[in-house]
Design an enzyme around this catalytic site. Structure first.
Site, PDB file in Angstrom:
ATOM      1  N   CYS A 268       0.782  -1.309   0.026  1.00 18.69           N
ATOM      2  CA  CYS A 268      -0.106   0.072  -0.100  1.00 18.69           C
ATOM      3  C   CYS A 268       0.911   1.113  -0.013  1.00 18.69           C
ATOM      4  O   CYS A 268       0.500   2.332  -0.370  1.00 18.69           O
ATOM      5  CB  CYS A 268      -0.990  -0.001   1.099  1.00 18.69           C
TER       6      CYS A 268
ATOM      7  N   ARG B 150       4.030   1.486  -1.607  1.00 22.27           N
ATOM      8  CA  ARG B 150       5.114   1.372  -2.584  1.00 22.27           C
ATOM      9  C   ARG B 150       4.743   0.426  -3.854  1.00 22.27           C
ATOM     10  O   ARG B 150       4.178  -0.544  -3.555  1.00 22.27           O
ATOM     11  CB  ARG B 150       6.593   1.152  -2.192  1.00 22.27           C
TER      12      ARG B 150
ATOM     13  N   GLN C 226       6.035  -8.972   2.879  1.00 24.82           N
ATOM     14  CA  GLN C 226       5.666  -8.593   1.531  1.00 24.82           C
ATOM     15  C   GLN C 226       6.810  -8.576   0.500  1.00 24.82           C
ATOM     16  O   GLN C 226       6.608  -9.010  -0.531  1.00 24.82           O
ATOM     17  CB  GLN C 226       5.337  -7.059   1.590  1.00 24.82           C
TER      18      GLN C 226
ATOM     19  N   GLY D 251     -14.808   4.153   8.998  1.00 24.30           N
ATOM     20  CA  GLY D 251     -13.388   5.161   8.546  1.00 24.30           C
ATOM     21  C   GLY D 251     -12.204   4.358   8.456  1.00 24.30           C
ATOM     22  O   GLY D 251     -12.195   2.937   8.539  1.00 24.30           O
TER      23      GLY D 251
END
Lengths: 425, 297
Positions: free
Chosen positions: A50, A52, A122, A194
């Protein structure tokens, strides 16, 4: 090193751009497959998180590494975007800088929240995907395996990862975990839909929570979040009843007045709860819960301000660990690059050794032919003498090459040796 | 075992406690190893001391001092188990003072055996064991209750956890609290009624001993009544089944236990004649263990 990286990160691009360039695992697989078809023999690894999107490329053999523009074009093509639209947001790194950057990324020193643990997995997943699709090669293998090793070393030798700094992570790991032993049997109520609620839900899910209920004035927004987390949706009118049922509440609405006052809480909620522990995480601004509710028996109420102090404290503790982490990265980068440079000199060293061995064997054969027949011991002594001589003569130039490789590219010495000893390419 | 005294293991536990306490401010690489090492050394010496008593001619639970030392041993063993099962918890700060307190109480009470020579061995054993386990259960409940109140206070004041002072979660402490309260009620009831049976079997027509005139029996009865009331309160009032109310109840139970133990320690051989006897021979033969003169320093 023949390495190049083109990409964008939270440092230089906004969320909108990162979202446009982001790859799902399936899209990343398609992009790498397309890369192999369009650039055969050129290695590639695609890292998309999220924060890069980075495409790493390395040339295999004597092939030059593709230009940054080629990598940028590939990223643009995968998303059907004009390359001009994204090129300004992209950063290009070459050679040694790629190694240093990747080590920083894997060790979470380049993350938005320095020290966050997700980036390591990741990077590992991105590398494994490239391995599975065959787009990784010797250069990327070496680089990514070293990056994973360096990240683990930073994690084990520094306390960088031990202090949490995001508000939801502090709320769950430092406070909710001290109230509840386990989360899988707890009822989680989310008021509002939110980003903070989303992030808190992620941490709760990681801790094992599974029973989520979302309540929001606008059902459309709650539906998306409910779908993402397999949650139930409750009607806004059932708020008090849901608060009676819940063990853990996350509130993130944009309401201008408190949703629950102390009187409300005492009259409609506290009595029915029978002092069952309630963890209230009020992330709304202005607050959704009257702060006095936190004084009620069995109720643990935390607002952003309560948690921000803990986050700041942890951030300062992490900053103390940064120099040590940077020193590890610098040491590992230098070592990795020295080894990589040394590998580039190995064909020359082998060639030199082979040629001198040929000369040695020819001269030994000539000598043995000229001398009277020798006994076995004498012949062995002469052969060993020749071996020692060649090794001793080879040692200084090899050592010089190693020293040169450790301090930088040994190109000058490499060429000088080649010309001096008349070694052919 | 020759050479092992109360002081040996009390000193080891004290050093372990001092290391744990010092760890709140400063920690060294060898901190945990030293703390565990001292606690293990204390437990080994403690075990050898109790083994030497058991090997002698006095039964292990036959005197107030021995009985308290066995309770202290069980608590010390529980502490070591927690140290390995939940490393990093500050359990020693709570358990070790209790262990040291029991050893101090044992030091100042008598090794004179209980007076139950005429009773069957089974009832002796049952009475002693049930009350020993009840004491351990009340102590565990007290420690859990104390930790619950500290942890709850920290969470209410938004204090983040410190790696140097880590406590279990409120949920775990509340569960331990609740269970220990229920278990201690059952064990105290069992211990009390087995004591009544023991008294009947032992004394028969002996008019020198009146059950309700024995201060230890009275204090134990007081604790039993409190535990029964606490259990009824818990069952009848759902809000008292968890949280601070259970913690307060376990603290109160510990208060009753302390009164019982002090009475126990001060009155000497519990179960002996409560009516002054003018026949010393008769008094001595009513003591359990057939060796009433064996008194340790």
């Amino acid at each position: 090193m023949k390495l190049r990286m083109v990409g964008c990160s939270h440092h230089g691009s906004n969320v909108a751009m990162r979202e446009r360039l982001a790859f799902t695992p399936d899209e990343a697989a398609s992009a790498l497959t397309a890369w192999r078809e369009s650039h055969p023999g050129v290695e590639a690894v695609l890292l998309s998180t999220c924060n890069r999107v980075e495409l790493y490329s390395a040339s295999n053999g004597d092939q030059p590494v593709p230009q940054g523009s080629a990598l940028a074009e590939h990223l643009a093509t995968c998303h059907a975007l004009p390359v001009d639209e994204i090129s300004e947001q992209l950063v290009t790194l070459d050679g040694d800088a790629v190694v240093e950057h990747l080590f920083h990324v894997a060790a979470s020193l380049d993350s938005m929240v320095v020290g966050e643990p997700q980036i390591l997995s990741q990077v590992k997943q991105a590398y494994e995907l490239a391995c599975r699709l065959g787009s990784a090669g010797p250069h990327t293998h070496g680089c990514f395996q070293a990056a994973l090793r360096v990240a683990r070393r930073v994690a084990s030798e520094t306390a960088l990862h031990r202090h949490r700094v995001s508000i939801p992570s502090v709320a769950i790991a430092d406070f909710a975990s001290n109230v509840f032993e386990r989360f899988d049997d707890k009822q989680v109520l989310v008021i509002g839909a939110g980003e903070m609620a989303d992030e808190t839900l992620r941490y709760l899910h990681d801790e094992g929570a599974r029973q989520f209920t979302i309540i929001n004035r606008s059902p459309e927004r709650s539906k998306a979040l409910a779908q993402q987390w397999d949650a139930d949706i409750a009607a806004w009118g059932d708020l008090h009843q849901e608060l009676v049922r819940a063990d853990l509440v996350i509130s993130t609405t944009a309401a201008s007045q408190p949703l629950v006052t102390l009187d409300n809480f005492r009259e409609k909620i506290a009595g029915q709860r029978q002092q069952r522990p309630l963890f209230l995480l009020d992330l709304a601004m202005p607050r959704d819960f009257d702060p006095a509710i936190g004084d009620e028996i069995g109720t643990y109420l935390y607002s952003i301000d309560d948690l921000a102090a803990a986050c700041d404290r942890n951030r300062k503790r992490r900053e103390k660990e940064l120099p040590l982490a940077e020193a590890i990265i610098a040491e590992e980068t230098q070592q990795f690059l020295a080894e990589a440079r040394l590998r580039t000199t190995s064909p020359l060293i082998s060639q030199l050794r082979d040629e001198w061995n040929l000369i040695k064997q020819a001269e030994l054969a000539r000598l043995m032919h000229k001398l009277d027949p020798l006994d076995e011991q004498a012949a062995n002594e002469i052969t060993r003498f020749a071996d020692r001589l060649v090794n001793k003569l080879l040692h200084p130039p090899m050592q010089s090459l190693r020293d040169e490789a450790a301090s930088g590219k040994p190109t000058g010495l490499f060429e000088a040796l080649r010309r001096l000893l008349q070694l052919k390419e | 075992m020759p050479g092992i005294t109360l002081l040996c293991f009390a000193a080891s536990y004290s050093v372990a406690f001092a290391i744990e306490l010092a760890g709140l401010w400063v920690r060294f690489g060898w901190h945990r190893v030293a703390m565990i090492g001292m606690a293990i050394a204390g437990l080994v010496a403690h075990s050898l001391y109790l083994a030497s008593i058991a090997a002698g001619d006095v039964a292990i639970l036959s005197s107030p001092a021995n009985w308290m030392l066995v309770v202290a041993w069980v608590l010390a063993a529980l502490y070591l188990w927690v140290v390995f099962a939940a490393p990093g918890s500050a359990m020693g700060l709570f358990v070790l003072p209790l262990v040291l307190g029991l050893i101090a109480l044992a030091k100042n009470t008598t090794y004179q055996p209980f007076a139950d020579a005429n009773a069957p061995q089974f009832w002796n054993w049952l009475h002693g064991s049930l009350l020993l386990l009840a004491t351990v259960a009340v102590c565990v409940g007290f420690l859990a209750g104390l930790m619950y109140l500290i942890q709850s206070w920290r969470l209410k004041h938004k204090l983040p956890p410190s790696p140097r002072f880590r406590l279990p979660s409120l949920e775990k402490l509340a569960r331990t609290n609740s269970r220990s309260l229920g278990i201690s009620a059952v064990l105290v009831a069992g211990g009390f009624f087995s004591g009544v049976v023991l008294s009947r079997l032992k004394d028969g027509g002996n008019t020198d001993y009146h059950l309700l005139a024995d201060p230890v029996v009275l204090s134990l009865l007081g604790m039993l009544l409190w535990l029964v009331v606490a259990e009824i309160f818990r069952l009848a009032y759902p809000a008292a089944r968890q949280g601070r109310k259970v913690a307060y109840m376990t603290l109160a139970s510990f208060g009753f236990l302390v009164i019982t133990l002090l009475t126990f320690a001060m009155t000497g051989a519990h179960g002996g004649p409560t009516v002054p006897s003018d026949n010393p021979d008769r008094e001595s033969t009513s003591m359990h263990g057939a060796n009433p003169t064996k008194v340790r320093p």
